[in-house]
Design an enzyme around this catalytic site. Structure first.
Site, mmCIF file in Angstrom:
data_model
loop_
_atom_site.group_PDB
_atom_site.id
_atom_site.type_symbol
_atom_site.label_atom_id
_atom_site.label_comp_id
_atom_site.label_asym_id
_atom_site.label_seq_id
_atom_site.Cartn_x
_atom_site.Cartn_y
_atom_site.Cartn_z
ATOM 1 N N TYR A 11 -12.892 0.256 4.796
ATOM 2 C CA TYR A 11 -14.064 1.104 4.520
ATOM 3 C C TYR A 11 -15.286 0.282 4.075
ATOM 4 C CZ TYR A 11 -16.794 4.583 1.842
ATOM 5 O OH TYR A 11 -17.779 5.362 1.308
ATOM 6 N N ASN A 32 -5.027 -7.169 8.355
ATOM 7 C CA ASN A 32 -3.684 -6.897 8.895
ATOM 8 C C ASN A 32 -3.574 -5.500 9.502
ATOM 9 O OD1 ASN A 32 -3.522 -5.198 6.710
ATOM 10 N ND2 ASN A 32 -1.930 -6.355 5.629
ATOM 11 N N LEU A 33 -4.664 -4.727 9.436
ATOM 12 C CA LEU A 33 -4.733 -3.382 10.019
ATOM 13 C C LEU A 33 -3.711 -2.416 9.410
ATOM 14 C CD1 LEU A 33 -5.501 -4.130 13.794
ATOM 15 C CD2 LEU A 33 -7.109 -3.655 11.931
ATOM 16 N N ALA A 73 -9.875 -7.353 1.366
ATOM 17 C CA ALA A 73 -8.511 -6.890 1.633
ATOM 18 C C ALA A 73 -7.725 -6.739 0.337
ATOM 19 C CB ALA A 73 -7.806 -7.896 2.542
ATOM 20 N N THR A 116 -13.655 -4.339 -9.505
ATOM 21 C CA THR A 116 -13.752 -2.897 -9.738
ATOM 22 C C THR A 116 -14.043 -2.580 -11.198
ATOM 23 O OG1 THR A 116 -12.413 -0.866 -9.820
ATOM 24 C CG2 THR A 116 -11.215 -2.913 -9.911
ATOM 25 N N TYR A 140 -3.086 -1.718 -10.814
ATOM 26 C CA TYR A 140 -4.175 -2.006 -9.877
ATOM 27 C C TYR A 140 -5.314 -2.741 -10.586
ATOM 28 C CZ TYR A 140 -8.463 -1.185 -7.255
ATOM 29 O OH TYR A 140 -9.670 -1.356 -6.631
ATOM 30 N N LYS A 144 -6.796 -6.799 -10.152
ATOM 31 C CA LYS A 144 -8.189 -7.194 -9.899
ATOM 32 C C LYS A 144 -8.703 -8.114 -11.009
ATOM 33 C CE LYS A 144 -9.170 -5.036 -6.010
ATOM 34 N NZ LYS A 144 -9.835 -5.664 -4.856
ATOM 35 N N ARG A 280 -5.509 14.145 -14.437
ATOM 36 C CA ARG A 280 -4.721 13.143 -13.713
ATOM 37 C C ARG A 280 -4.542 11.949 -14.656
ATOM 38 N NH1 ARG A 280 -7.210 10.809 -8.118
ATOM 39 N NH2 ARG A 280 -8.673 9.837 -9.582
#
Ligand code: UFG
Length: 327
Positions: A11, A32-33, A73, A116, A140, A144, A280
Protein backbone atom coordinates in the site's frame (compact mmCIF):
# COMPACT_ATOMS: atom_id res chain seq x y z
CA UNK A 1 19.44 7.63 -7.52
CA UNK A 2 19.21 3.85 -7.95
CA UNK A 3 16.80 2.82 -5.21
CA UNK A 4 15.71 -0.64 -4.05
CA UNK A 5 12.20 -0.48 -2.55
CA UNK A 6 11.26 -3.45 -0.38
CA UNK A 7 7.51 -3.87 -0.11
CA UNK A 8 7.11 -1.64 -3.14
CA UNK A 9 4.04 -3.63 -4.25
CA UNK A 10 2.25 -2.88 -0.98
CA UNK A 11 0.00 0.00 0.00
CA UNK A 12 2.39 2.75 1.10
CA UNK A 13 5.33 1.36 -0.90
CA UNK A 14 3.50 1.46 -4.23
CA UNK A 15 2.53 5.11 -3.77
CA UNK A 16 6.14 5.99 -2.96
CA UNK A 17 7.47 4.08 -5.97
CA UNK A 18 5.26 6.11 -8.30
CA UNK A 19 6.45 9.39 -6.86
CA UNK A 20 10.13 8.36 -6.94
CA UNK A 21 9.81 7.38 -10.60
CA UNK A 22 8.04 10.61 -11.49
CA UNK A 23 11.03 12.46 -10.01
CA UNK A 24 13.46 10.55 -12.21
CA UNK A 25 14.81 8.01 -9.72
CA UNK A 26 15.76 4.56 -11.00
CA UNK A 27 13.55 2.29 -8.90
CA UNK A 28 13.54 -1.49 -8.35
CA UNK A 29 10.88 -3.17 -6.23
CA UNK A 30 11.79 -6.16 -4.03
CA UNK A 31 8.62 -7.83 -2.75
CA UNK A 32 7.58 -11.40 -1.89
CA UNK A 33 3.98 -10.63 -2.95
CA UNK A 34 2.64 -12.17 0.26
CA UNK A 35 0.55 -9.04 0.85
CA UNK A 36 1.75 -6.90 -2.04
CA UNK A 37 0.02 -6.76 -5.43
CA UNK A 38 1.74 -7.32 -8.75
CA UNK A 39 -0.82 -4.92 -10.29
CA UNK A 40 0.32 -2.10 -7.99
CA UNK A 41 3.75 -1.90 -9.55
CA UNK A 42 5.61 -2.12 -12.86
CA UNK A 43 6.21 -5.85 -13.53
CA UNK A 44 9.38 -5.05 -15.46
CA UNK A 45 10.83 -3.48 -12.32
CA UNK A 46 9.64 -6.11 -9.86
CA UNK A 47 12.02 -8.60 -8.23
CA UNK A 48 10.00 -11.28 -6.43
CA UNK A 49 12.06 -12.10 -3.39
CA UNK A 50 11.98 -12.49 0.36
CA UNK A 51 13.89 -10.61 3.04
CA UNK A 52 14.73 -13.92 4.69
CA UNK A 53 16.84 -14.73 1.60
CA UNK A 54 19.90 -12.52 2.09
CA UNK A 55 21.83 -13.79 -0.99
CA UNK A 56 18.85 -12.79 -3.15
CA UNK A 57 18.83 -9.29 -1.63
CA UNK A 58 22.55 -8.91 -2.30
CA UNK A 59 22.09 -10.13 -5.87
CA UNK A 60 19.35 -7.53 -6.44
CA UNK A 61 21.59 -4.81 -5.04
CA UNK A 62 24.58 -5.83 -7.16
CA UNK A 63 22.60 -6.48 -10.37
CA UNK A 64 21.12 -2.98 -10.26
CA UNK A 65 24.02 -1.05 -8.65
CA UNK A 66 21.70 0.07 -5.86
CA UNK A 67 22.67 3.29 -4.01
CA UNK A 68 19.84 3.59 -1.48
CA UNK A 69 17.07 1.51 0.06
CA UNK A 70 13.49 2.25 1.02
CA UNK A 71 12.22 -0.44 3.34
CA UNK A 72 8.45 -0.88 3.57
CA UNK A 73 8.23 -4.69 3.65
CA UNK A 74 6.87 -5.80 7.01
CA UNK A 75 3.99 -7.60 8.64
CA UNK A 76 1.67 -5.08 10.27
CA UNK A 77 -1.30 -6.73 11.97
CA UNK A 78 -1.09 -5.69 15.62
CA UNK A 79 -3.47 -8.44 16.81
CA UNK A 80 -1.69 -11.20 14.92
CA UNK A 81 1.63 -10.02 16.36
CA UNK A 82 0.25 -10.87 19.82
CA UNK A 83 -0.87 -14.38 18.89
CA UNK A 84 2.12 -15.20 16.61
CA UNK A 85 5.06 -13.01 17.68
CA UNK A 86 7.63 -15.39 16.17
CA UNK A 87 6.32 -14.54 12.71
CA UNK A 88 6.71 -10.82 13.43
CA UNK A 89 10.19 -10.98 14.95
CA UNK A 90 11.39 -13.21 12.10
CA UNK A 91 9.97 -11.15 9.25
CA UNK A 92 10.27 -7.65 10.67
CA UNK A 93 13.49 -7.93 12.67
CA UNK A 94 15.48 -10.79 11.12
CA UNK A 95 14.34 -9.71 7.64
CA UNK A 96 15.56 -6.16 8.26
CA UNK A 97 18.91 -7.35 9.66
CA UNK A 98 19.38 -9.36 6.46
CA UNK A 99 18.63 -6.23 4.47
CA UNK A 100 21.07 -4.12 6.50
CA UNK A 101 23.78 -6.76 6.23
CA UNK A 102 23.22 -6.96 2.48
CA UNK A 103 23.64 -3.17 2.37
CA UNK A 104 26.96 -3.50 4.24
CA UNK A 105 28.15 -6.26 1.92
CA UNK A 106 27.23 -4.19 -1.17
CA UNK A 107 28.32 -0.79 0.14
CA UNK A 108 24.83 0.77 0.09
CA UNK A 109 24.99 3.78 2.38
CA UNK A 110 21.44 4.89 3.20
CA UNK A 111 17.98 3.63 4.01
CA UNK A 112 14.52 4.99 4.76
CA UNK A 113 12.66 2.63 7.10
CA UNK A 114 8.89 2.62 7.74
CA UNK A 115 8.51 3.00 11.48
CA UNK A 116 5.29 3.69 13.33
CA UNK A 117 3.63 5.68 16.07
CA UNK A 118 2.97 2.24 17.62
CA UNK A 119 6.54 2.49 18.98
CA UNK A 120 5.31 5.14 21.44
CA UNK A 121 2.76 2.85 23.10
CA UNK A 122 0.20 4.72 25.22
CA UNK A 123 1.27 8.35 24.96
CA UNK A 124 1.87 10.48 28.04
CA UNK A 125 1.51 13.61 25.92
CA UNK A 126 -0.53 14.47 22.79
CA UNK A 127 0.39 15.72 20.19
CA UNK A 128 3.34 13.34 20.36
CA UNK A 129 6.86 14.73 19.74
CA UNK A 130 9.71 12.53 18.49
CA UNK A 131 11.50 12.56 21.85
CA UNK A 132 8.48 11.03 23.58
CA UNK A 133 9.46 7.76 25.37
CA UNK A 134 9.04 4.68 23.20
CA UNK A 135 7.27 1.92 25.13
CA UNK A 136 5.36 -0.21 22.62
CA UNK A 137 2.43 -2.29 23.85
CA UNK A 138 2.42 -4.92 21.08
CA UNK A 139 5.03 -7.26 19.58
CA UNK A 140 4.43 -5.41 16.30
CA UNK A 141 5.47 -2.14 17.93
CA UNK A 142 8.49 -3.82 19.53
CA UNK A 143 9.68 -5.20 16.18
CA UNK A 144 9.59 -1.69 14.71
CA UNK A 145 11.39 -0.24 17.73
CA UNK A 146 13.99 -3.04 17.60
CA UNK A 147 14.74 -2.05 14.00
CA UNK A 148 15.03 1.63 14.96
CA UNK A 149 17.62 0.61 17.58
CA UNK A 150 19.50 -1.59 15.10
CA UNK A 151 19.55 1.27 12.58
CA UNK A 152 21.11 3.58 15.14
CA UNK A 153 23.75 1.00 16.11
CA UNK A 154 24.53 0.24 12.45
CA UNK A 155 24.83 3.96 11.78
CA UNK A 156 27.28 4.46 14.65
CA UNK A 157 29.36 1.39 13.85
CA UNK A 158 29.16 1.06 10.06
CA UNK A 159 28.13 4.53 8.90
CA UNK A 160 24.82 3.58 7.27
CA UNK A 161 22.63 6.70 7.14
CA UNK A 162 18.96 6.25 7.93
CA UNK A 163 15.64 8.00 8.16
CA UNK A 164 12.97 6.38 10.33
CA UNK A 165 9.65 8.11 9.64
CA UNK A 166 7.05 7.07 12.21
CA UNK A 167 3.71 6.88 10.44
CA UNK A 168 0.47 7.70 12.12
CA UNK A 169 -2.61 6.25 10.33
CA UNK A 170 -1.80 5.83 6.64
CA UNK A 171 -5.01 6.41 4.64
CA UNK A 172 -6.44 7.49 1.31
CA UNK A 173 -5.43 6.55 -2.23
CA UNK A 174 -3.63 8.08 -5.19
CA UNK A 175 -5.46 11.18 -6.39
CA UNK A 176 -5.74 9.79 -9.93
CA UNK A 177 -7.54 6.73 -8.52
CA UNK A 178 -5.15 4.21 -10.06
CA UNK A 179 -3.69 2.63 -6.91
CA UNK A 180 -5.04 2.39 -3.39
CA UNK A 181 -5.49 0.34 -0.25
CA UNK A 182 -6.17 -3.39 -0.62
CA UNK A 183 -5.40 -5.46 2.47
CA UNK A 184 -6.51 -9.05 3.00
CA UNK A 185 -7.66 -9.31 5.70
CA UNK A 186 -8.68 -5.65 6.03
CA UNK A 187 -8.70 -4.31 9.59
CA UNK A 188 -8.41 -0.55 9.07
CA UNK A 189 -11.27 1.78 9.85
CA UNK A 190 -11.66 3.81 6.64
CA UNK A 191 -11.69 0.92 4.12
CA UNK A 192 -14.05 -1.05 6.37
CA UNK A 193 -16.49 1.85 6.60
CA UNK A 194 -16.32 2.30 2.82
CA UNK A 195 -17.11 -1.42 2.43
CA UNK A 196 -20.33 -0.70 4.34
CA UNK A 197 -21.07 2.14 1.90
CA UNK A 198 -20.49 -0.28 -0.99
CA UNK A 199 -22.89 -2.80 0.56
CA UNK A 200 -20.08 -5.33 1.06
CA UNK A 201 -20.51 -5.24 4.84
CA UNK A 202 -23.66 -4.73 6.87
CA UNK A 203 -22.22 -2.39 9.51
CA UNK A 204 -19.11 -1.02 11.14
CA UNK A 205 -18.40 -1.94 14.76
CA UNK A 206 -17.21 0.97 16.86
CA UNK A 207 -14.54 -0.40 19.18
CA UNK A 208 -15.28 1.46 22.40
CA UNK A 209 -17.45 4.47 23.13
CA UNK A 210 -16.23 5.17 26.67
CA UNK A 211 -12.79 6.63 25.94
CA UNK A 212 -11.82 9.93 27.60
CA UNK A 213 -12.34 11.84 24.33
CA UNK A 214 -15.07 14.36 23.43
CA UNK A 215 -17.35 11.79 21.73
CA UNK A 216 -16.06 8.73 23.60
CA UNK A 217 -14.35 7.12 20.57
CA UNK A 218 -10.63 6.84 19.77
CA UNK A 219 -8.84 9.70 18.07
CA UNK A 220 -6.23 9.06 15.35
CA UNK A 221 -4.16 11.16 12.98
CA UNK A 222 -5.08 10.04 9.44
CA UNK A 223 -2.19 10.86 7.12
CA UNK A 224 -2.75 10.73 3.37
CA UNK A 225 -0.64 8.11 1.61
CA UNK A 226 0.48 10.68 -1.00
CA UNK A 227 1.78 12.86 1.82
CA UNK A 228 3.69 9.86 3.15
CA UNK A 229 5.21 9.51 -0.31
CA UNK A 230 6.42 13.12 -0.46
CA UNK A 231 7.98 12.72 2.99
CA UNK A 232 9.87 9.61 1.87
CA UNK A 233 11.13 11.39 -1.21
CA UNK A 234 12.39 14.26 0.94
CA UNK A 235 13.99 11.81 3.39
CA UNK A 236 15.88 9.71 0.81
CA UNK A 237 17.18 12.84 -0.89
CA UNK A 238 18.17 14.47 2.39
CA UNK A 239 19.74 11.74 4.50
CA UNK A 240 23.45 11.10 3.99
CA UNK A 241 25.60 8.13 5.03
CA UNK A 242 26.33 8.36 8.75
CA UNK A 243 23.30 10.57 9.47
CA UNK A 244 20.04 9.83 11.31
CA UNK A 245 16.60 11.38 10.83
CA UNK A 246 13.73 10.34 13.10
CA UNK A 247 10.43 12.05 12.39
CA UNK A 248 6.71 11.68 12.93
CA UNK A 249 4.58 11.65 9.79
CA UNK A 250 1.15 12.93 10.69
CA UNK A 251 -1.09 15.91 10.04
CA UNK A 252 -1.14 17.14 13.63
CA UNK A 253 -4.95 16.97 13.50
CA UNK A 254 -6.94 14.14 15.07
CA UNK A 255 -10.27 12.64 14.06
CA UNK A 256 -12.43 10.37 16.19
CA UNK A 257 -13.95 7.12 14.96
CA UNK A 258 -17.35 8.82 14.85
CA UNK A 259 -15.93 11.77 12.91
CA UNK A 260 -14.41 9.39 10.36
CA UNK A 261 -17.75 7.62 9.93
CA UNK A 262 -19.53 10.97 9.46
CA UNK A 263 -16.92 11.99 6.87
CA UNK A 264 -17.55 8.69 5.05
CA UNK A 265 -21.31 9.36 5.07
CA UNK A 266 -20.79 12.85 3.65
CA UNK A 267 -18.39 11.68 0.95
CA UNK A 268 -20.38 8.61 -0.14
CA UNK A 269 -23.88 9.98 0.39
CA UNK A 270 -24.76 6.68 2.14
CA UNK A 271 -26.01 6.12 5.66
CA UNK A 272 -23.50 3.94 7.52
CA UNK A 273 -24.96 1.46 10.02
CA UNK A 274 -22.90 1.36 13.20
CA UNK A 275 -22.86 -1.11 16.09
CA UNK A 276 -21.28 0.07 19.32
CA UNK A 277 -19.02 -2.60 20.81
CA UNK A 278 -16.37 -3.03 23.47
CA UNK A 279 -12.87 -1.57 23.27
CA UNK A 280 -10.30 -3.41 21.14
CA UNK A 281 -7.33 -4.51 23.25
CA UNK A 282 -4.27 -2.33 22.85
CA UNK A 283 -5.95 0.77 21.37
CA UNK A 284 -4.66 3.99 22.98
CA UNK A 285 -7.38 6.67 23.32
CA UNK A 286 -5.57 9.28 21.24
CA UNK A 287 -2.61 9.22 18.82
CA UNK A 288 -1.86 12.52 17.12
CA UNK A 289 1.52 13.62 15.78
CA UNK A 290 3.37 16.76 16.61
CA UNK A 291 4.41 17.45 12.99
CA UNK A 292 7.00 20.13 13.78
CA UNK A 293 9.97 17.72 13.74
CA UNK A 294 9.29 16.66 10.14
CA UNK A 295 9.02 20.31 9.09
CA UNK A 296 12.34 21.11 10.75
CA UNK A 297 14.20 18.01 9.51
CA UNK A 298 12.73 17.56 6.04
CA UNK A 299 10.92 20.81 5.21
CA UNK A 300 7.85 18.56 4.93
CA UNK A 301 4.31 19.06 6.09
CA UNK A 302 1.11 17.23 5.19
CA UNK A 303 -0.89 18.85 2.39
CA UNK A 304 -4.09 16.85 3.01
CA UNK A 305 -5.19 17.78 6.50
CA UNK A 306 -8.92 17.22 6.22
CA UNK A 307 -10.05 13.68 6.91
CA UNK A 308 -12.95 14.21 4.49
CA UNK A 309 -10.52 14.89 1.66
CA UNK A 310 -8.54 11.77 2.54
CA UNK A 311 -11.73 9.70 2.68
CA UNK A 312 -12.77 11.10 -0.73
CA UNK A 313 -9.61 9.78 -2.37
CA UNK A 314 -10.08 6.39 -0.69
CA UNK A 315 -13.71 6.33 -1.88
CA UNK A 316 -12.74 7.04 -5.50
CA UNK A 317 -10.43 4.00 -5.41
CA UNK A 318 -12.94 1.79 -3.56
CA UNK A 319 -15.80 2.62 -5.91
CA UNK A 320 -13.69 1.88 -8.98
CA UNK A 321 -12.12 -1.26 -7.43
CA UNK A 322 -14.74 -2.81 -5.14
CA UNK A 323 -12.72 -6.04 -5.01
CA UNK A 324 -9.35 -4.30 -4.82
CA UNK A 325 -6.71 -5.35 -7.33
CA UNK A 326 -8.39 -8.73 -7.78
CA UNK A 327 -11.37 -7.07 -9.45
N1 UFG B 1 -11.83 0.88 14.64
C1 UFG B 1 -13.16 0.62 14.90
N2 UFG B 1 -13.77 -0.35 14.19
C2 UFG B 1 -13.14 -1.09 13.25
C3 UFG B 1 -11.78 -0.83 12.98
C4 UFG B 1 -11.15 0.17 13.69
O1 UFG B 1 -13.77 1.26 15.76
O2 UFG B 1 -13.77 -1.99 12.67
C5 UFG B 1 -11.15 1.94 15.39
C6 UFG B 1 -9.96 1.45 16.17
O3 UFG B 1 -10.34 0.99 17.44
C7 UFG B 1 -9.08 2.70 16.21
C8 UFG B 1 -9.42 3.43 14.92
O4 UFG B 1 -10.64 2.86 14.47
O5 UFG B 1 -9.47 3.49 17.28
C9 UFG B 1 -8.38 3.22 13.85
O6 UFG B 1 -8.13 1.83 13.73
P1 UFG B 1 -7.24 1.20 12.58
O7 UFG B 1 -7.27 -0.28 12.81
O8 UFG B 1 -7.67 1.74 11.27
O9 UFG B 1 -5.82 1.78 12.86
P2 UFG B 1 -4.94 1.69 14.19
O10 UFG B 1 -4.94 3.06 14.77
O11 UFG B 1 -5.31 0.59 15.08
O12 UFG B 1 -3.57 1.21 13.57
C10 UFG B 1 -2.71 2.05 12.90
C11 UFG B 1 -1.86 1.26 11.92
C12 UFG B 1 -1.00 0.26 12.64
C13 UFG B 1 -0.22 0.95 13.69
C14 UFG B 1 -1.16 1.70 14.60
C15 UFG B 1 -0.45 2.48 15.65
O13 UFG B 1 -2.69 0.59 11.01
O14 UFG B 1 -0.12 -0.36 11.73
O15 UFG B 1 -1.90 2.63 13.84
O16 UFG B 1 -1.28 2.56 16.77
F1 UFG B 1 0.46 0.06 14.45
Amino acid sequence: MKILVTGGAGYVGSHCVRLLKSKGHDVWVYDNLLYGHREATDPARLIVGDLLDQPAIEKAMRDHAIEAVMHFAALCYVGESVTDPAKYYRNNVVGTLNLLDAMRACGVGKIVFSSTCATYGVPQQVPIPEDHPQNPISPYGFTKLAVEKALEDYRAAYGIGYAAPRYFNASGASLDGSIGEDHDPETHLIPLVLDVALGKRDHISIFGTDYPTPDGTCIRDYIHVEDLATAHLAAIEKVQPGEAIRVNLGTGVGASVRQVITACEEVTGKKIKTVEGPRRAGDPPELVANPQGALDALGWRAQHTSVKETVASAWAWHKAHPNGYAG
